[in-house]
Design a protein around this motif. Structure first.
Motif, PDB file in Angstrom:
ATOM      1  N   VAL A 154       0.736   5.851  -0.690  1.00  0.00           N
ATOM      2  CA  VAL A 154      -0.049   7.070  -0.828  1.00  0.00           C
ATOM      3  C   VAL A 154       0.602   7.888  -1.935  1.00  0.00           C
ATOM      4  CG1 VAL A 154      -0.763   9.220   0.282  1.00  0.00           C
ATOM      5  CG2 VAL A 154      -0.796   7.079   1.578  1.00  0.00           C
ATOM      6  N   SER A 204      -4.055  10.216  -2.382  1.00  0.00           N
ATOM      7  CA  SER A 204      -4.828   9.063  -2.841  1.00  0.00           C
ATOM      8  C   SER A 204      -4.134   7.783  -2.425  1.00  0.00           C
ATOM      9  CB  SER A 204      -4.948   9.075  -4.372  1.00  0.00           C
ATOM     10  OG  SER A 204      -5.598  10.233  -4.812  1.00  0.00           O
ATOM     11  N   SER A 205      -4.921   6.834  -1.930  1.00  0.00           N
ATOM     12  CA  SER A 205      -4.383   5.506  -1.629  1.00  0.00           C
ATOM     13  C   SER A 205      -4.214   4.743  -2.927  1.00  0.00           C
ATOM     14  CB  SER A 205      -5.338   4.741  -0.721  1.00  0.00           C
ATOM     15  OG  SER A 205      -5.448   5.384   0.517  1.00  0.00           O
ATOM     16  N   PRO A 223       0.840  -1.199   0.000  1.00  0.00           N
ATOM     17  CA  PRO A 223       0.000   0.000   0.000  1.00  0.00           C
ATOM     18  C   PRO A 223       0.875   1.249   0.000  1.00  0.00           C
ATOM     19  CG  PRO A 223      -0.598  -1.484   1.797  1.00  0.00           C
ATOM     20  CD  PRO A 223       0.684  -1.979   1.223  1.00  0.00           C
ATOM     21  N   ILE A 261      -4.558   2.750  -8.911  1.00  0.00           N
ATOM     22  CA  ILE A 261      -5.158   3.845  -8.153  1.00  0.00           C
ATOM     23  C   ILE A 261      -6.582   4.065  -8.660  1.00  0.00           C
ATOM     24  CG2 ILE A 261      -4.223   5.592  -9.734  1.00  0.00           C
ATOM     25  CD1 ILE A 261      -3.608   7.320  -7.219  1.00  0.00           C
ATOM     26  N   ASP A 263       4.224   3.392   3.686  1.00  0.00           N
ATOM     27  CA  ASP A 263       3.916   3.387   5.111  1.00  0.00           C
ATOM     28  C   ASP A 263       5.231   3.326   5.885  1.00  0.00           C
ATOM     29  OD1 ASP A 263       3.433   2.227   7.736  1.00  0.00           O
ATOM     30  OD2 ASP A 263       1.417   1.829   7.024  1.00  0.00           O
TER      31      ASP A 263
END
Length: 105
Positions: A20, A30-31, A18, A46, A61
Motif C-alpha cells: 500500500v 493506493s494498492s 502487494p 501502481i 501487509d
C-alpha cells in the motif's frame, strides 16, 4: 559496444509483494505491486501516477515476510518518489515507480 555504468548503489532482488502506498494532503491510499527491492529502495507498479519528489509511505501487509538484504522485516518505510513512468499495458493505466528510502528500518 559501449559498456553502461551501473548507477545503483545496492543490488536489486526480484519479488512479487502487494503493498500500500500512502500519500499525504489529502491522504490517499493506493494498492500497488512491488516487483523488486534493495537496501535503498523499491520498484513497484501502481494505477495512479506519483509525482517525482513526492514523499510517500510504503507499507507491506503484516503477514508479508520481506527481509531486504538481511536487515530484518519491515512493515512501513518513508520514501521519496525518484521517477514514475506510464507503462504500455494494453490500454490499462499502470505506472512504474522507483522510490528511495529516507529512513532506516
Amino acid at each position: 559496444m559501449v559498456e553502461q555504468r551501473q548507477r545503483r548503489a545496492h543490488p536489486r532482488f526480484k519479488c512479487t509483494i502487494p503493498i500500500v502506498v500512502s500519500r499525504d494532503m489529502p491522504q490517499i491510499l493506493s494498492s500497488a505491486l512491488m516487483l523488486n527491492y534493495s537496501e535503498g529502495g523499491v520498484y513497484f507498479e501502481i494505477s495512479d501516477p506519483l509525482c517525482p519528489g513526492a514523499y510517500v509511505m510504503i507499507k507491506t501487509d503484516d503477514n508479508s515476510a520481506l527481509d531486504p538484504v538481511s536487515s530484518g522485516t519491515w512493515h512501513s518505510r518513508r520514501a521519496e518518489v525518484r521517477w514514475c513512468l506510464e507503462l504500455d499495458d494494453r490500454g490499462a493505466s499502470r505506472y512504474g515507480c522507483g522510490v528511495l528510502f529516507l529512513d532506516e528500518d
